[in-house]
Design a protein around this motif. Structure first.
Motif, short mmCIF file in Angstrom:
data_model
loop_
_atom_site.label_atom_id
_atom_site.label_comp_id
_atom_site.label_asym_id
_atom_site.label_seq_id
_atom_site.Cartn_x
_atom_site.Cartn_y
_atom_site.Cartn_z
N UNK B 1 0.83 -1.21 0.00
CA UNK B 1 0.00 0.00 0.00
C UNK B 1 0.87 1.25 0.00
N UNK B 2 0.62 2.12 -0.97
CA UNK B 2 1.37 3.37 -1.04
C UNK B 2 0.95 4.28 0.11
N UNK B 3 1.94 4.97 0.68
CA UNK B 3 1.62 5.82 1.83
C UNK B 3 0.81 7.05 1.43
N UNK B 4 -0.08 7.45 2.32
CA UNK B 4 -0.85 8.66 2.07
C UNK B 4 0.05 9.88 2.17
N UNK B 5 -0.28 10.93 1.45
CA UNK B 5 0.45 12.20 1.55
C UNK B 5 -0.35 13.15 2.42
N UNK B 6 0.27 13.58 3.51
CA UNK B 6 -0.40 14.50 4.43
C UNK B 6 0.28 15.87 4.34
N UNK B 7 -0.48 16.85 3.87
CA UNK B 7 0.11 18.14 3.51
C UNK B 7 -0.62 19.27 4.23
N UNK B 30 -9.94 13.67 -9.30
CA UNK B 30 -10.04 13.37 -10.73
C UNK B 30 -9.23 12.10 -11.05
N UNK B 31 -8.12 11.91 -10.31
CA UNK B 31 -7.29 10.71 -10.52
C UNK B 31 -7.78 9.52 -9.69
N UNK B 32 -9.01 9.60 -9.24
CA UNK B 32 -9.64 8.50 -8.49
C UNK B 32 -8.96 8.18 -7.17
N UNK B 33 -8.31 9.18 -6.59
CA UNK B 33 -7.69 8.95 -5.28
C UNK B 33 -8.67 9.39 -4.19
N UNK B 34 -8.40 8.91 -2.98
CA UNK B 34 -9.16 9.39 -1.83
C UNK B 34 -8.57 10.72 -1.39
N UNK B 35 -9.44 11.66 -1.02
CA UNK B 35 -8.95 12.98 -0.61
C UNK B 35 -9.75 13.52 0.57
N UNK B 36 -9.08 14.33 1.38
CA UNK B 36 -9.81 15.14 2.34
C UNK B 36 -9.17 16.52 2.39
N UNK B 55 -5.17 15.64 2.52
CA UNK B 55 -4.64 14.29 2.52
C UNK B 55 -5.02 13.62 1.21
N UNK B 56 -4.05 13.04 0.56
CA UNK B 56 -4.27 12.31 -0.70
C UNK B 56 -3.80 10.89 -0.46
N UNK B 57 -4.66 9.93 -0.79
CA UNK B 57 -4.31 8.55 -0.49
C UNK B 57 -4.93 7.60 -1.52
N UNK B 58 -4.28 6.45 -1.67
CA UNK B 58 -4.85 5.42 -2.56
C UNK B 58 -5.95 4.66 -1.82
N UNK B 59 -5.83 4.61 -0.48
CA UNK B 59 -6.85 3.89 0.29
C UNK B 59 -7.65 4.88 1.14
N UNK B 60 -8.68 4.37 1.78
CA UNK B 60 -9.60 5.19 2.57
C UNK B 60 -8.83 5.99 3.63
N UNK B 61 -9.19 7.25 3.78
CA UNK B 61 -8.49 8.12 4.72
C UNK B 61 -9.14 7.99 6.09
#
Lengths: 362, 180
Positions: B1-7, B30-36, B55-61
């Motif tokens: 699992x790729x790590x989420x980016x927390x910015x 737009x890139x089908x990623x999970x975001x908050x 937060x941008x993530x491949x999996x649920x945030x």
């Protein structure tokens, strides 16, 4: 940005906007409200959209007026809602008690801000007691749903009306300012998917009725008033079967966290961080705060070593959790107040320093 | 699992902090990623402080609120003072050079100053300084494709500002040049 997007495409929306859009799709006939931060986007959204899409939106002169308009419209059989934030919800309590007594379905939304008093505009869960214990005067309950994402801010509007109309009882969405203000991806429920039936009890004119429909909460004879109360209590007992919750990694947990709303999102992260350190933490998230998932919590309590209730208040739900657990395991409470939010790291630190050291055997 | 980016994006109100975060969140969606996107929603106005966590993530945030960040994008000194130590080791700070008197001191993270205000003035539109910064950030951390940032701008900007999208594209490009 609503019109040029197709119906089921995911959108990036604020919780407040998603809730309002969902309410329009749920086919509400009317919204009455009064602006207050952090939920004013709800009123704003309705003001922009309802004139185009049908229905009444009205900014009342006060919260007191708004809730009584809800009472009137619900009595006339309309699908109706209001929303406010903490001090405004306090102003509505008399009307909410009347609506509960008169057994009318409607939706009331509280985007909780820090209190007591006029307080702050930052997110809080300090209105838990008010929401789940009635709030106004008399023995009554609301059906209380606690969303924890923007998606649920939308979905629970449908769920709230479904339950409210099934039990002829006011439903309540308790969220906090952060859930109202934050943006997340949301796929909105489909318009027209919540059927509406004209209620035979509604005060919608005589029509072909032989007798007038009367909606009241005034019963002067105590025998009659007791009957009304017994009927309400019977209904609340039935409502218990609507309990909803989510369990996250509770199967092998030594430590059980109980949290709802935004607090539950923070605790999901605590579970992740704890598991990385081989601390077996699990999370039970009540989705309905009334009815409360007491059976499930009791079941888990007999397996875990310690239960920690994490709230954005001084410790309110912890009383219901402790009552459910009834001594089966120790219960602690942690949280911050006045619009401050514990970070996941803070909660994990509490678990490590306060609980693991003192309570949990290796 | 790729790590989420927390910015964290932080600066004065009026610098386009919230819209910068929103643009990134939208393009990730737009890139089908999970975001908050979590704003600080105090009584901010132009001149006050504003920040938002994206937060941008491949999996649920899980939590949309975090206290440690992979990257901090700061456009004023108070924000740098507040968030310099909230960046995870190995993380990144991108800051607007002319708005910072005391640059970050940490050596366990990468700190890059971008003369975004100066460059924005060269483009004759100081409002695009935030896009210059975002361009620099995305060169360093290619979380989303630039073309999706442009699609996101169409959603974030009101229609009457859509004619500024080419200028924003230019600003993103300028920002990229300042990062190796």
């Amino acid at each position: 940005m609503g019109d040029n997007e197709s119906k089921n495409e995911p959108r990036l929306m604020k919780g407040n906007e998603a809730l309002a859009e969902a309410a329009i799709r749920a086919g509400i006939h009317a919204y009455f409200g009064y602006p207050i931060t952090p939920q004013s986007e709800i009123l704003e959204y309705f003001t922009l959209e309802m004139p185009k899409r049908g229905g009444v939106v009205l900014q009342a002169e006060s919260e007191l007026a708004a809730i009584n308009m809800v009472y009137g419209a619900a009595g006339a059989g309309a699908r109706v809602m209001t929303s406010s934030s903490s001090p405004g919800i306090s102003l509505m309590q008399e009307g909410i008690s009347y609506i509960a007594a008169a057994e009318l379905p409607c939706l009331i939304v509280n985007i909780n801000r820090g209190g007591p008093g006029l307080g702050t505009i930052q997110p809080s869960q300090s209105d838990y007691w008010q929401a789940v214990k009635g709030g106004g005067h008399g023995d009554y309950h609301l059906i209380v749903l606690a969303p924890s994402s923007v998606q649920e801010m939308a979905d629970f509007v449908f769920e709230a009306f479904r339950l409210a109309e099934k039990y002829q009882n006011p439903a309540f969405i308790l969220a906090d300012g952060a859930l109202g203000q934050m943006m997340e991806k949301v796929v909105l429920p489909e318009e027209g998917s919540l059927p509406y039936t004209v209620h035979n009890w509604a005060t919608s004119g005589m029509g072909k009725r032989k007798q007038r429909n009367i909606i009241t909460s005034l019963h002067m004879e105590p025998e009659k008033m007791e009957e009304v109360n017994l009927h309400l209590q019977k209904k609340y007992k039935e409502i218990q079967k609507e309990v909803r919750f989510e369990s996250i990694l509770t199967e092998d947990a030594d430590i059980l966290l109980v949290a709802y709303g935004l607090g539950a999102r923070i605790c999901q992260k605590v579970v992740e961080l704890g598991r990385e350190k081989d601390i077996k933490i699990g999370l039970l998230r009540p989705i309905t705060l009334y009815p409360f998932p007491k059976t499930e919590i009791a079941k888990l309590a007999s397996r875990v070593q310690h239960t920690i209730v994490v709230e954005m208040n001084a410790g309110q739900m912890v009383e219901d959790v402790a009552l459910a657990i009834n001594g089966k395991c120790p219960v602690s409470s942690v949280g911050r107040m006045g619009g401050m939010i514990s970070s996941p790291e803070e909660v994990l630190h509490y678990v490590e320093t306060m609980i693991l050291k003192h309570f949990v055997s290796a | 699992m790729e790590k989420a980016q927390e910015i964290i994006f932080a600066g004065f109100g009026g610098q386009g902090i919230l819209s910068m975060g929103q643009t990134l969140a939208y393009s990730a969606m737009i890139e089908n990623k999970e975001v908050s996107w979590m704003p600080s929603y105090g009584p901010e106005m132009r001149g006050g402080t504003a920040n938002c966590i994206v937060i941008v993530s491949k999996s649920k945030i899980s939590s949309p609120i975090v206290s440690k960040f992979d990257s901090a994008i700061v456009l004023n000194q108070p924000s740098l003072d507040k968030f310099e130590h909230a960046v995870k080791p190995g993380g990144l700070i991108i800051y607007e050079e002319s708005s910072i008197i005391t640059p970050p001191k940490r050596t366990d993270i990468e700190c890059i100053g971008i003369p975004a205000m100066k460059e924005a003035q060269k483009l004759d539109k100081k409002q695009v300084a935030n896009m210059i910064i975002l361009g620099a950030f995305l060169k360093k951390r290619p979380i989303v494709k630039i073309e999706n940032i442009l699609s996101a701008l169409k959603k974030v900007l009101p229609e009457r500002h859509h004619h500024l999208i080419p200028l924003n594209e230019q600003a993103l490009e300028v920002g990229r040049k300042f990062v190796q």
